[in-house]
Design a protein around this motif. Structure first.
Motif, mmCIF file in Angstrom:
data_model
loop_
_atom_site.group_PDB
_atom_site.id
_atom_site.type_symbol
_atom_site.label_atom_id
_atom_site.label_comp_id
_atom_site.label_asym_id
_atom_site.label_seq_id
_atom_site.Cartn_x
_atom_site.Cartn_y
_atom_site.Cartn_z
ATOM 1 N N GLU A 139 16.440 8.083 4.306
ATOM 2 C CA GLU A 139 17.757 8.144 3.662
ATOM 3 C C GLU A 139 18.474 6.786 3.735
ATOM 4 O OE1 GLU A 139 18.018 10.876 2.159
ATOM 5 O OE2 GLU A 139 16.595 12.087 3.294
ATOM 6 N N GLY A 140 18.340 6.121 4.868
ATOM 7 C CA GLY A 140 19.030 4.836 5.053
ATOM 8 C C GLY A 140 18.327 3.662 4.402
ATOM 9 N N GLY A 141 17.170 3.917 3.785
ATOM 10 C CA GLY A 141 16.459 2.850 3.090
ATOM 11 C C GLY A 141 15.299 2.252 3.888
ATOM 12 N N GLU A 142 15.215 2.601 5.206
ATOM 13 C CA GLU A 142 14.116 2.039 5.987
ATOM 14 C C GLU A 142 12.799 2.655 5.516
ATOM 15 O OE1 GLU A 142 15.935 4.601 8.576
ATOM 16 O OE2 GLU A 142 17.224 3.720 7.048
ATOM 17 N N ALA A 143 11.754 1.848 5.550
ATOM 18 C CA ALA A 143 10.459 2.337 5.084
ATOM 19 C C ALA A 143 9.508 2.524 6.257
ATOM 20 C CB ALA A 143 9.863 1.356 4.092
ATOM 21 N N MET A 144 8.611 3.505 6.101
ATOM 22 C CA MET A 144 7.646 3.821 7.149
ATOM 23 C C MET A 144 6.249 3.882 6.527
ATOM 24 S SD MET A 144 7.767 7.290 9.383
ATOM 25 C CE MET A 144 9.435 7.109 9.937
ATOM 26 N N PHE A 145 5.292 3.294 7.164
ATOM 27 C CA PHE A 145 3.894 3.353 6.739
ATOM 28 C C PHE A 145 3.058 3.185 7.998
ATOM 29 C CE2 PHE A 145 3.903 -1.190 7.288
ATOM 30 C CZ PHE A 145 5.119 -1.604 6.808
ATOM 31 N N ASP A 146 1.757 3.489 8.114
ATOM 32 C CA ASP A 146 0.935 4.024 7.065
ATOM 33 C C ASP A 146 0.842 5.546 7.218
ATOM 34 O OD1 ASP A 146 -0.898 4.331 9.193
ATOM 35 O OD2 ASP A 146 -2.342 2.925 8.391
ATOM 36 N N SER A 147 -0.184 6.163 6.618
ATOM 37 C CA SER A 147 -0.221 7.626 6.607
ATOM 38 C C SER A 147 -0.247 8.219 8.018
ATOM 39 C CB SER A 147 -1.420 8.133 5.792
ATOM 40 O OG SER A 147 -2.649 7.795 6.410
ATOM 41 N N ARG A 148 -0.915 7.547 8.951
ATOM 42 C CA ARG A 148 -0.999 8.119 10.317
ATOM 43 C C ARG A 148 0.371 8.122 10.989
ATOM 44 N NH1 ARG A 148 -6.515 5.647 13.034
ATOM 45 N NH2 ARG A 148 -7.480 5.256 11.024
ATOM 46 N N VAL A 149 1.122 7.059 10.764
ATOM 47 C CA VAL A 149 2.470 6.977 11.343
ATOM 48 C C VAL A 149 3.371 8.028 10.682
ATOM 49 C CG1 VAL A 149 4.491 5.488 11.612
ATOM 50 C CG2 VAL A 149 2.187 4.518 11.821
ATOM 51 N N ILE A 150 3.254 8.148 9.373
ATOM 52 C CA ILE A 150 4.120 9.082 8.630
ATOM 53 C C ILE A 150 3.845 10.526 9.073
ATOM 54 C CG2 ILE A 150 4.726 9.987 6.357
ATOM 55 C CD1 ILE A 150 3.946 7.223 5.180
ATOM 56 N N LYS B 112 0.815 -1.215 0.000
ATOM 57 C CA LYS B 112 0.000 0.000 0.000
ATOM 58 C C LYS B 112 0.847 1.264 0.000
ATOM 59 C CE LYS B 112 -3.936 -2.034 2.364
ATOM 60 N NZ LYS B 112 -5.092 -1.738 3.178
ATOM 61 N N VAL B 113 0.234 2.321 -0.491
ATOM 62 C CA VAL B 113 0.817 3.659 -0.393
ATOM 63 C C VAL B 113 -0.126 4.507 0.452
ATOM 64 C CG1 VAL B 113 2.117 3.585 -2.538
ATOM 65 C CG2 VAL B 113 -0.277 4.312 -2.612
ATOM 66 N N PRO B 114 0.409 5.514 1.149
ATOM 67 C CA PRO B 114 1.762 6.052 1.103
ATOM 68 C C PRO B 114 2.773 5.188 1.861
ATOM 69 C CG PRO B 114 0.489 7.189 2.786
ATOM 70 C CD PRO B 114 -0.461 6.282 2.084
ATOM 71 N N CYS B 115 4.028 5.298 1.371
ATOM 72 C CA CYS B 115 5.145 4.664 2.053
ATOM 73 C C CYS B 115 6.303 5.662 1.986
ATOM 74 C CB CYS B 115 5.485 3.349 1.356
ATOM 75 S SG CYS B 115 6.881 2.506 2.100
#
Ligand code: GSF
Length: 203
Positions: free
Chosen positions: A55-66, A48-51
């Protein structure tokens, strides 16, 4: 930071509006999560997006967390209050707006998803989801009342979430006439659309 998303997604728009309000720089990487060759799973196993990819490549989701994370990144225009009660109020507005979008997405998928045959679409399910959209918008109108913003006297994540939900409902379900029914929501939406953050992210 790289934000993976699409221009039509209301959840992605919420993140983009917050980025703009906080004056944060990012690269917008368009991804069609519905196409057969989407690479989204390499960043978000939920597909799913958004993701948000750091910079280090780690990914964060979902929109509330972002958006919660982004609000801590700069002192410019605080969008989520520190105080616990006010904070919970804003997060509840966000949950309401996200819930309207969630129900709208389920309704739309049930009605249009290409992999579901005509006979597999459930009218009862669509009615159930539409009922949540309509009830959620009514609750927004009641909660806003005659105040200038949803929470407090300044723009907050509450207004951004509501604005993204209403904008998307208008885009995908023009027959749901929330503008005609709720003048206070129309006024809020028109005011939000004067902000570049909203105007430049219209679906
Ligand atoms: C919802 C994201 C979502 O459903 C959030 O980020 O707040 N709770 C999550 N994104 C949709 C795109 S859209 O309908 O805006 C998505 O990526 N769906 C792909 C799928 O496989 O469900």
């Amino acid at each position: 930071m790289k934000l993976i998303g699409s221009a039509a997604s209301p959840y992605v728009r919420k993140v983009r509006v917050v980025m703009a309000e906080k004056r944060l720089d990012y690269q917008f990487a368009i991804e069609d999560v519905w196409s057969a060759d989407t690479a989204i799973a390499s960043s978000n196993p939920l597909g799913k997006v958004p993701c948000l990819v750091m910079e280090g490549g780690e990914a964060m989701f979902d929109s509330r967390v972002i958006v919660e994370y982004l609000d801590t990144m700069s002192p410019v225009g605080k969008l989520i209050p520190q105080q616990s009660r006010e904070r919970a109020e804003v997060k509840t507005w966000e949950a309401l707006a996200d819930g309207v979008m969630d129900a709208g997405v389920l309704l739309r998928l049930e009605a249009t998803w290409a992999h579901r045959a005509e006979g597999e679409r459930s009218q009862a399910w669509m009615d159930r989801q539409r009922g949540k959209v309509v009830a959620g918008i009514a609750a927004m109108a009641k909660g806003l009342g005659d105040k200038p913003f949803c929470s407090g006297i300044h723009l907050s994540l509450s207004d951004i979430s509501v604005g993204c939900a209403l904008g998307w409902i208008e885009f995908r379900f023009p027959e749901i006439d929330w503008r005609g029914q709720y003048a206070n929501l129309a006024k809020l939406q028109d005011k939000l659309m004067l902000r570049p953050s909203f105007a430049e992210t219209k679906p």
